[in-house]
Design a protein around this motif. Sequence first.
Motif, PDB file in Angstrom:
ATOM      1  N   TYR A  37       0.618  -0.983  -0.040  1.00 42.72           N
ATOM      2  CA  TYR A  37      -0.180  -0.191   0.399  1.00 42.72           C
ATOM      3  C   TYR A  37       0.699   1.645  -0.415  1.00 42.72           C
ATOM      4  N   ARG A  45      -4.198   5.989   2.839  1.00 43.59           N
ATOM      5  CA  ARG A  45      -3.840   4.851   2.664  1.00 43.59           C
ATOM      6  C   ARG A  45      -4.048   4.191   1.581  1.00 43.59           C
ATOM      7  N   GLU A  46      -3.408   3.409   0.502  1.00 46.24           N
ATOM      8  CA  GLU A  46      -4.167   3.053  -0.821  1.00 46.24           C
ATOM      9  C   GLU A  46      -3.639   1.961  -1.041  1.00 46.24           C
ATOM     10  N   LEU A  47      -4.074   0.880  -1.488  1.00 45.43           N
ATOM     11  CA  LEU A  47      -3.552  -0.299  -2.084  1.00 45.43           C
ATOM     12  C   LEU A  47      -3.004  -0.088  -3.852  1.00 45.43           C
ATOM     13  N   THR A  50      -1.327  -6.712  -3.995  1.00 44.83           N
ATOM     14  CA  THR A  50      -2.008  -8.032  -3.065  1.00 44.83           C
ATOM     15  C   THR A  50      -1.746  -9.188  -4.281  1.00 44.83           C
ATOM     16  N   ASN A  96       2.102  -5.597   3.593  1.00 41.79           N
ATOM     17  CA  ASN A  96       1.224  -5.298   4.564  1.00 41.79           C
ATOM     18  C   ASN A  96       1.291  -7.085   4.367  1.00 41.79           C
TER      19      ASN A  96
END
Length: 119
Positions: A37, A45-47, A50, A96
């Motif tokens: 992120y 906070r942005e993705l 993943t 993350n």
Amino acid sequence: QVQLVESGGGLVQSGGSLRLSCAASGIIFGGYTMGWYRQTPGKQRELVATMTSGFSPNYADSVQGRFTISRDNAKNTVHLQMNSLQVEDTAVYYCNVKMGALYGGIDYWGKGTLVTVSS
């Protein structure tokens, strides 16, 4: 206790490349998603990207085709290859780990690594 340590941030010119890495340690059970992120001052906070334990990737539209996420389950590491970097990619990037629902869906975060893209 799960700990995440990022590396690979830095200063790069627009159009350049960087590779971020994250190593996870501690008690980690299977079935967790690893990812990246990012956050800039004053914004949420942005993705970025993943990847599930089954290696299924998910990318933000803004980085699709430029960034590639990969992971090594044996080493508990996740990487982010960032190509064609743009000034808008400047941010603090956070690693993350999101545990599966069976383990409470807990989120773990690294301390972040700064990526600065100059024009």
